[in-house]
Design a protein around this motif. Sequence first.
Motif, mmCIF file in Angstrom:
data_model
loop_
_atom_site.group_PDB
_atom_site.id
_atom_site.type_symbol
_atom_site.label_atom_id
_atom_site.label_comp_id
_atom_site.label_asym_id
_atom_site.label_seq_id
_atom_site.Cartn_x
_atom_site.Cartn_y
_atom_site.Cartn_z
ATOM 1 N N ARG A 124 0.724 -1.195 0.073
ATOM 2 C CA ARG A 124 0.039 0.081 0.155
ATOM 3 C C ARG A 124 0.797 1.159 -0.102
ATOM 4 O O ARG A 124 2.004 1.355 0.624
ATOM 5 N N LYS A 125 0.318 2.179 -0.420
ATOM 6 C CA LYS A 125 1.025 3.668 -0.684
ATOM 7 C C LYS A 125 0.652 4.507 0.505
ATOM 8 O O LYS A 125 -0.264 4.619 0.812
ATOM 9 N N LEU A 126 1.817 4.863 1.299
ATOM 10 C CA LEU A 126 1.750 5.750 2.488
ATOM 11 C C LEU A 126 2.672 6.841 2.473
ATOM 12 O O LEU A 126 3.730 6.810 1.838
ATOM 13 N N ALA A 127 2.133 8.100 2.812
ATOM 14 C CA ALA A 127 3.005 9.106 2.968
ATOM 15 C C ALA A 127 3.209 9.102 4.445
ATOM 16 O O ALA A 127 2.831 9.115 5.253
ATOM 17 N N TYR A 128 4.874 9.504 4.773
ATOM 18 C CA TYR A 128 5.322 9.764 5.912
ATOM 19 C C TYR A 128 5.811 11.029 6.182
ATOM 20 O O TYR A 128 6.496 11.510 5.431
ATOM 21 N N HIS A 129 5.047 11.473 7.486
ATOM 22 C CA HIS A 129 5.515 12.919 7.673
ATOM 23 C C HIS A 129 6.532 12.822 9.024
ATOM 24 O O HIS A 129 6.235 12.285 10.150
ATOM 25 N N SER A 130 7.681 13.091 8.844
ATOM 26 C CA SER A 130 8.711 13.047 9.926
ATOM 27 C C SER A 130 8.461 14.362 10.913
ATOM 28 O O SER A 130 8.848 15.183 10.123
ATOM 29 N N PRO A 131 8.175 14.201 12.115
ATOM 30 C CA PRO A 131 8.218 15.483 12.666
ATOM 31 C C PRO A 131 9.211 16.163 13.073
ATOM 32 O O PRO A 131 10.487 15.444 13.006
ATOM 33 N N CYS A 132 9.310 17.559 12.981
ATOM 34 C CA CYS A 132 10.645 18.163 13.476
ATOM 35 C C CYS A 132 11.385 17.550 14.757
ATOM 36 O O CYS A 132 12.552 17.805 14.677
ATOM 37 N N PHE B 18 4.388 -1.015 3.236
ATOM 38 C CA PHE B 18 4.062 -0.007 2.795
ATOM 39 C C PHE B 18 5.055 0.790 1.849
ATOM 40 O O PHE B 18 6.097 0.630 2.128
ATOM 41 N N ASP B 19 4.577 1.155 0.735
ATOM 42 C CA ASP B 19 5.516 1.822 -0.078
ATOM 43 C C ASP B 19 5.439 3.399 0.309
ATOM 44 O O ASP B 19 4.207 3.774 0.048
ATOM 45 N N LEU B 20 6.272 4.138 0.546
ATOM 46 C CA LEU B 20 6.287 5.460 0.977
ATOM 47 C C LEU B 20 6.525 6.508 -0.107
ATOM 48 O O LEU B 20 7.624 6.041 -0.872
ATOM 49 N N THR B 21 5.627 7.176 -0.314
ATOM 50 C CA THR B 21 5.666 8.194 -1.412
ATOM 51 C C THR B 21 6.765 9.364 -1.251
ATOM 52 O O THR B 21 7.064 9.391 -0.179
ATOM 53 N N TYR B 22 7.125 9.805 -2.409
ATOM 54 C CA TYR B 22 7.883 10.922 -2.157
ATOM 55 C C TYR B 22 7.211 12.161 -1.606
ATOM 56 O O TYR B 22 6.345 12.388 -2.173
ATOM 57 N N VAL B 23 7.833 12.750 -0.505
ATOM 58 C CA VAL B 23 7.020 14.026 -0.012
ATOM 59 C C VAL B 23 8.185 15.294 -0.052
ATOM 60 O O VAL B 23 9.096 15.199 0.609
ATOM 61 N N PRO B 24 7.869 16.179 -1.205
ATOM 62 C CA PRO B 24 8.687 17.347 -1.253
ATOM 63 C C PRO B 24 8.757 18.228 -0.011
ATOM 64 O O PRO B 24 7.876 18.207 0.754
ATOM 65 N N ASP B 25 9.775 18.568 0.372
ATOM 66 C CA ASP B 25 9.939 19.726 1.454
ATOM 67 C C ASP B 25 9.667 19.050 2.693
ATOM 68 O O ASP B 25 9.317 19.508 3.778
ATOM 69 N N GLY B 26 10.236 17.728 3.045
ATOM 70 C CA GLY B 26 9.995 16.834 4.161
ATOM 71 C C GLY B 26 10.680 17.369 5.075
ATOM 72 O O GLY B 26 10.360 17.119 6.514
ATOM 73 N N HIS B 27 11.672 18.480 4.968
ATOM 74 C CA HIS B 27 12.223 19.012 6.324
ATOM 75 C C HIS B 27 11.460 20.030 7.163
ATOM 76 O O HIS B 27 11.776 20.342 7.844
ATOM 77 N N LEU B 28 10.562 20.471 6.247
ATOM 78 C CA LEU B 28 9.567 21.705 6.727
ATOM 79 C C LEU B 28 8.776 21.345 7.692
ATOM 80 O O LEU B 28 8.072 20.226 7.635
ATOM 81 N N CYS B 29 8.401 22.120 8.648
ATOM 82 C CA CYS B 29 7.366 21.758 9.803
ATOM 83 C C CYS B 29 5.932 21.853 9.252
ATOM 84 O O CYS B 29 5.535 22.643 8.139
ATOM 85 N N CYS B 30 5.098 21.327 9.724
ATOM 86 C CA CYS B 30 3.702 21.261 9.374
ATOM 87 C C CYS B 30 2.883 22.582 9.927
ATOM 88 O O CYS B 30 1.658 22.749 9.584
ATOM 89 N N GLY B 31 3.502 23.040 10.863
ATOM 90 C CA GLY B 31 2.723 24.108 11.714
ATOM 91 C C GLY B 31 2.187 23.873 12.769
ATOM 92 O O GLY B 31 1.543 25.019 13.469
ATOM 93 N N SER B 32 2.399 22.783 13.311
ATOM 94 C CA SER B 32 1.742 22.348 14.528
ATOM 95 C C SER B 32 2.582 23.009 15.800
ATOM 96 O O SER B 32 2.004 23.815 16.357
#
Length: 413
Positions: A306-314, A335-349
């Motif tokens: 399955r395709k999953l996107a991973y958000h690595s918290p700051c 799980f196949d992890l999708t490419y997430v552009p700008d993965g180093h940037l904060c989500c704003g939480s």
Amino acid sequence: METHLADFIKDTPEGKEADEILRRCVHCGFCTATCPTYQLLGDELDGPRGRIYLIKQVLEGTPATAKTQLHLDRCLTCRSCETTCPSGVEYGKLVDIGRKVVETQVGRSPAESLKRKALAVGLPNAGLFGAALTAGRMVSGILPAALRKKIPPAQAASPWPAARHARRWVVLDGCVQPSLAPNINAAAARVLDRIGISLMKADRAGCCGAVAFHLNYQDEGRDAMRRNVDAWVPMLDTGIEAIAMTASGCGSTVKEYAHHLANDSTYAARAERVSNATKDLCELLGAESARLTPLLEAATTGRPRRKLAYHSPCSLQHGQQVRGHAEALLSAAGFDLTYVPDGHLCCGSAGTYSLLQPELSQQLLANKVKALESGTPTGIATANIGCLTHIQSGTTTPIRHWVEWVDEVLGGH
Ligand code: SF4
Ligand code: SF4
């Protein structure tokens, strides 16, 4: 950079620490390029180098102003700048010191003080927060849409296996996670039970202290840290192998208890012991792959990936400098992890940032959701309750802690 700290701070522990940090900065500005608030606002003073200058000026005796405070308030404390910095400037520690001095000099309006005090007292209290969340769900129909989106549906607690193994880890329950997502720690307990480790709770432990500390109630934050040290050290004495963190924001703070309590002669040594025993769950499980991988292989054989996107918290990738473990576990779980552009940037939480700086937070959220959904995943995984609820408020794609996805693959409950 050359420094001449003012008399009011230069001989204090904070002054000495700030001086050492400031002297490492060589003004190169590499950090600016990876700062989320600089990218949004384009103002040098809303980037790390500018904020470092502002703090330096204040510590050298220039009185802080409301403008100084605003630029420091807009910082997410995401510590992306620390990852980028080639000189090892510990910006996070510097901004803690700078914010405290600026707050003392500038103060806050009564309304702002009240809001911050309410957050510093209410969020770390699991009982108060749970009651407020229940009340919020009951009246959600009349709440503004922006607030309503931040209240997730109630989640029933799922089964937690009885402690039956000789190997034991203790997990931090935390303050908001038990009410918002009780399944996370239960899922961790089930996964660990399958590989011969029992996950324990420490009844006397509570909030890690980060919420109050980062709202400039630093004494209250340290009191919470001392309470947790008192709860965990006796457990380590009985043979508990590790203190596992399922919220990377908390883990980042607990790993720094040794730093925060270094000047407390009663607690310094025990705080260091706690910090040394603390790991994010992905680090701990990564080291158990010889036991876990065969179970995952057996569970996923013949199943489509399955395709999953991973958000690595700051707090994980920058604060703790931990990368790759959760991703490897998810991959092993099919799980196949999708490419997430700008993965180093904060989500704003960023702790209480989404409540105190809502406009910037919402812009970062929109950018993050777009990046996470760009690979058309069926779901999103992350490692911190703050990111999880914040991102979920901006998307209908289901987002869960990575261990919940792994637990589901192994059969759940
Ligand atoms: S902590 Fe984050 S927001 Fe703050 S200066 Fe560093 S990169 Fe920018
Ligand atoms: S990258 Fe490091 S040394 Fe360069 S300006 Fe930023 S904090 Fe200073």
